[in-house]
Every structure is written in structure tokens, then in C-alpha cells.
Design a protein around this motif. Structure first.
Motif, short mmCIF file in Angstrom:
data_model
loop_
_atom_site.label_atom_id
_atom_site.label_comp_id
_atom_site.label_asym_id
_atom_site.label_seq_id
_atom_site.Cartn_x
_atom_site.Cartn_y
_atom_site.Cartn_z
N ILE A 14 43.80 -2.51 -61.07
CA ILE A 14 43.67 -3.59 -62.04
C ILE A 14 44.24 -4.86 -61.43
O ILE A 14 45.41 -4.91 -61.06
N ASP A 15 43.42 -5.89 -61.28
CA ASP A 15 43.87 -7.19 -60.80
C ASP A 15 44.33 -8.01 -61.99
O ASP A 15 43.58 -8.19 -62.95
N ILE A 16 45.55 -8.50 -61.92
CA ILE A 16 46.14 -9.28 -63.01
C ILE A 16 46.19 -10.74 -62.58
O ILE A 16 46.75 -11.08 -61.53
N ALA A 17 45.61 -11.60 -63.37
CA ALA A 17 45.56 -13.03 -63.06
C ALA A 17 46.96 -13.64 -63.08
O ALA A 17 47.86 -13.14 -63.75
N PRO A 18 47.14 -14.72 -62.32
CA PRO A 18 48.43 -15.42 -62.37
C PRO A 18 48.76 -15.81 -63.81
O PRO A 18 47.88 -16.16 -64.59
#
Length: 75
Positions: A14-18
Motif C-alpha cells: 500500500i503506497d501512502i501519499a505524503p
């Protein structure tokens, strides 16, 4: 925010946005949470653990995520 739905298989990335997220997460399967370094922060508001892992025989990886404001084990 949900990292994965109850029906999804383990091993997801899962890529979590800044940004700054105020969450308490329970991870119950193999998963990688990948942030954007110091730009991705998860804060626990001082109430218990920020991340709890209950992934029997699984592996949880946190990559490039800053954790702040945890309060230790929830009571």
C-alpha cells in the motif's frame, strides 16, 4: 483510512501519499505500508499503540513512514 479490505489477500503493498494521518491501525495479514519518508507521518494522538500487528505467520513492513505520538499499549 483503510489499508485493505477484510477480503483481500495478504502480501499487498500500500503506497501512502505524503501527509499527516491520525490513525490507530491493526494489521492482521502480511502487508507493506510504503510512505514518502518524513513527508508521511502517522500520529496516534497519545492514546495507545499507533500500529498493532496481529498477523500470525505474516510479515508486516513499514517503509519510509514516520510514527509520532503513540502512548504505549492500550489499556
Amino acid at each position: 483510512w483503510r489499508t485493505s479490505s477484510p477480503g483481500s489477500s495478504g502480501g499487498a503493498v500500500i503506497d501512502i501519499a505524503p501527509g499527516r494521518y491520525f490513525e490507530r491501525l491493526t494489521l492482521d495479514r502480511s502487508i507493506t505500508l510504503r510512505g514518502a519518508g518524513d513527508l508521511t507521518r502517522i500520529g496516534g494522538l497519545g492514546r495507545g499503540s499507533i500500529i498493532s500487528v496481529d498477523a500470525e505467520d505474516g510479515e508486516v513492513t513499514l517503509d519510509s513512514i514516520s510514527l509520532e505520538g503513540g502512548g504505549g499499549p492500550a489499556g
